[in-house]
Design an enzyme around this catalytic site. Structure first.
Site, PDB file in Angstrom:
ATOM      1  N   ASN A  57       6.630   7.064  -6.056  1.00 17.50           N
ATOM      2  CA  ASN A  57       6.721   6.354  -4.774  1.00 17.50           C
ATOM      3  C   ASN A  57       7.157   4.928  -5.094  1.00 17.50           C
ATOM      4  OD1 ASN A  57       6.385   5.147  -2.310  1.00 17.50           O
ATOM      5  ND2 ASN A  57       4.142   5.225  -2.321  1.00 17.50           N
ATOM      6  N   TRP A  58       8.422   4.666  -4.835  1.00 15.99           N
ATOM      7  CA  TRP A  58       8.964   3.352  -5.222  1.00 15.99           C
ATOM      8  C   TRP A  58       8.549   2.240  -4.264  1.00 15.99           C
ATOM      9  CZ3 TRP A  58      14.769   4.930  -6.514  1.00 15.99           C
ATOM     10  CH2 TRP A  58      14.754   5.804  -7.614  1.00 15.99           C
ATOM     11  N   LYS A  59       7.969   2.607  -3.161  1.00 12.12           N
ATOM     12  CA  LYS A  59       7.539   1.624  -2.148  1.00 12.12           C
ATOM     13  C   LYS A  59       8.709   0.682  -1.801  1.00 12.12           C
ATOM     14  CE  LYS A  59       2.938   2.044  -4.058  1.00 12.12           C
ATOM     15  NZ  LYS A  59       1.578   1.553  -4.132  1.00 12.12           N
ATOM     16  N   HIS A 143       0.269   7.606   3.876  1.00 10.14           N
ATOM     17  CA  HIS A 143      -0.005   6.782   2.692  1.00 10.14           C
ATOM     18  C   HIS A 143      -0.954   5.650   3.098  1.00 10.14           C
ATOM     19  CE1 HIS A 143       0.457   4.050  -0.673  1.00 10.14           C
ATOM     20  NE2 HIS A 143       0.873   5.094  -1.357  1.00 10.14           N
ATOM     21  N   GLU A 145      -1.115   2.645   2.404  1.00  3.06           N
ATOM     22  CA  GLU A 145      -0.497   1.372   2.794  1.00  3.06           C
ATOM     23  C   GLU A 145       0.030   1.444   4.231  1.00  3.06           C
ATOM     24  OE1 GLU A 145       2.060   1.049  -0.624  1.00  3.06           O
ATOM     25  OE2 GLU A 145       0.271   0.767  -1.851  1.00  3.06           O
ATOM     26  N   GLU A 215      -5.524  10.226  -2.958  1.00  5.19           N
ATOM     27  CA  GLU A 215      -5.351   8.905  -3.558  1.00  5.19           C
ATOM     28  C   GLU A 215      -6.509   7.996  -3.156  1.00  5.19           C
ATOM     29  OE1 GLU A 215      -1.002   8.013  -4.399  1.00  5.19           O
ATOM     30  OE2 GLU A 215      -1.213   7.725  -2.248  1.00  5.19           O
ATOM     31  N   GLY A 221      -2.684   0.885  -7.161  1.00  5.50           N
ATOM     32  CA  GLY A 221      -2.125  -0.414  -7.545  1.00  5.50           C
ATOM     33  C   GLY A 221      -3.135  -1.352  -8.168  1.00  5.50           C
ATOM     34  N   SER A 261      -2.948   4.569  -9.832  1.00  6.61           N
ATOM     35  CA  SER A 261      -2.796   3.991 -11.175  1.00  6.61           C
ATOM     36  C   SER A 261      -2.590   5.034 -12.267  1.00  6.61           C
ATOM     37  CB  SER A 261      -3.987   3.080 -11.504  1.00  6.61           C
ATOM     38  OG  SER A 261      -4.055   2.009 -10.586  1.00  6.61           O
ATOM     39  N   GLY A 282       2.883   5.290  -8.158  1.00  6.48           N
ATOM     40  CA  GLY A 282       3.504   4.092  -7.624  1.00  6.48           C
ATOM     41  C   GLY A 282       4.101   3.246  -8.732  1.00  6.48           C
ATOM     42  N   GLY A 283       3.343   2.239  -9.186  1.00  2.00           N
ATOM     43  CA  GLY A 283       3.836   1.266 -10.159  1.00  2.00           C
ATOM     44  C   GLY A 283       4.540   1.865 -11.362  1.00  2.00           C
TER      45      GLY A 283
HETATM   46  C1  PEP Z   1       0.857   5.104  -4.608  1.00  5.27           C
HETATM   47  O1  PEP Z   1       1.475   4.200  -4.103  1.00  5.27           O
HETATM   48  O2  PEP Z   1       0.816   6.188  -4.021  1.00  5.27           O
HETATM   49  C2  PEP Z   1       0.174   4.869  -5.875  1.00  5.27           C
HETATM   50  C3  PEP Z   1      -0.596   5.811  -6.335  1.00  5.27           C
HETATM   51  O3  PEP Z   1       0.397   3.672  -6.495  1.00  5.27           O
HETATM   52  P1  PEP Z   1      -0.045   3.270  -7.997  1.00  5.27           P
HETATM   53  O4  PEP Z   1       0.354   4.419  -8.891  1.00  5.27           O
HETATM   54  O5  PEP Z   1       0.684   2.017  -8.293  1.00  5.27           O
HETATM   55  O6  PEP Z   1      -1.534   3.102  -7.976  1.00  5.27           O
END
Ligand code: PEP
Length: 300
Positions: A57-59, A143, A145, A215, A221, A261, A282-283
């Site tokens: 997920n590049w956000k 999600h 966010e 999640e 994050g 994470s 994500g990251g």
């Molecule tokens: C996400 O945005 O779905 C996520 C899991 O982010 P991260 O891996 O950065 O925690």
């Protein structure tokens, strides 16, 4: 009326006191899990039947050249991956990323959609019809966010989920509890509510196009990954929810990703858990090297 899950105990350790990068195991009474959860967890026969999906997920990250070169790296990395792979790219780059993924097994995902119309006077919105027309295979719904920053309620998440499925696109439905909810022992109740409301109107047949991403919000994050024990326990609960609310067959087949994470260092342990069927990342999906390592996690 959503039935409350009873017998779930408060976590032994408050998360705010945990300073290490990996959270120490939080414990529930395993007996508090519905019988179906403990019985099915670890059932290798069921595990082997299931597909796995690692999705990035590049956000709201990358500029066009970076997005295209990252997509090419993912396409290369996916060649040897033991599972399905997808990237949820920012809207402006969907077409370019689709081109960069051509000939690879990597699916294209979008991060959000508008649920109430296919076209019309909805400035700034993107319909599922548009997403289908640029070749999206997946769309995220719910999600954390979107829920926290943009106010997506469970009802809106449900509307998006239904719209995505109606469009013939797979929906990655994200669920997860806040830190305070885990600390106060509300995790299973929160997940029960999010699943009950988010999947309203989704029948057995439609469930084939649903992927669940569990999640924990406190892990997104933050660098705080749930331990494999905590993640497995929660995934077992989620799978048991499908047994209770759909059927054994659906519970056995639904892909339940872990997100929060995930990185190249912790992925092997997480993927070894019997009820974890992939990851939403994500990251660590923004660097070709780390996402490649995640896609090619070592099977334990
Ligand atoms: C996400 O945005 O779905 C996520 C899991 O982010 P991260 O891996 O950065 O925690």
């Amino acid at each position: 009326e959503i039935p409350r899950v009873t017998g779930v105990q408060t976590c032994a350790l408050p998360i705010c006191k945990m300073l290490s990068a990996v959270i120490a195991p939080l414990s529930w009474n395993a007996a508090a899990l519905p019988a179906s959860a403990s019985a099915r967890a670890g059932s290798r026969a069921a595990v082997d039947m299931r597909e796995m999906l690692i999705a990035g997920n590049w956000k709201m990250n990358t500029l066009l050249p970076e997005a295209v070169s990252l997509a090419k790296e993912v396409a290369e990395a996916a060649k040897n991956s033991p599972c399905d792979v997808a990237v949820c790219a920012p809207l402006p780059y969907l077409t370019a990323v689709k081109d960069a993924l051509k000939g690879s097994k990597v699916g294209l995902g979008a991060q959000d959609c508008y649920a109430d119309a296919d076209a019309g006077a909805f400035t700034g919105a993107t319909s599922t019809a548009m997403l289908e027309s640029v070749g999206c295979d997946y769309v995220l719904s719910g999600h954390s966010e979107r829920r926290a920053i943009f106010g997506d309620s469970d009802e809106m998440v449900n509307a998006k989920t239904l719209k995505i499925l109606k469009q013939g696109i797979k929906c990655i439905l994200c669920i997860g509890e806040l830190k305070e909810e885990r600390e106060s022992g509300e995790t299973f109740n929160v997940l029960n509510t999010q699943l009950t409301k988010g999947l309203k109107g989704v029948d057995d047949k439609m469930m084939k196009e649903i992927v669940i991403a569990y999640e924990p919000v406190w892990a997104i994050g933050t660098g705080l990954t749930a331990t494999p024990e905590v993640a497995q326990e929660t995934h077992a609960y989620v799978r048991s929810w499908f047994t209770e609310n759909y059927s054994d067959a659906i519970a056995d087949n639904v892909i339940i990703q872990y997100g929060g994470s995930v990185n190249a260092e912790n992925v092997d342990e997480l993927m070894a858990c019997p009820d974890i069927d992939g990851a939403l990342v994500g990251g660590a999906s923004l660097k070709g090297e780390s996402f490649s390592a995640i896609c090619n996690f070592k099977k334990k």
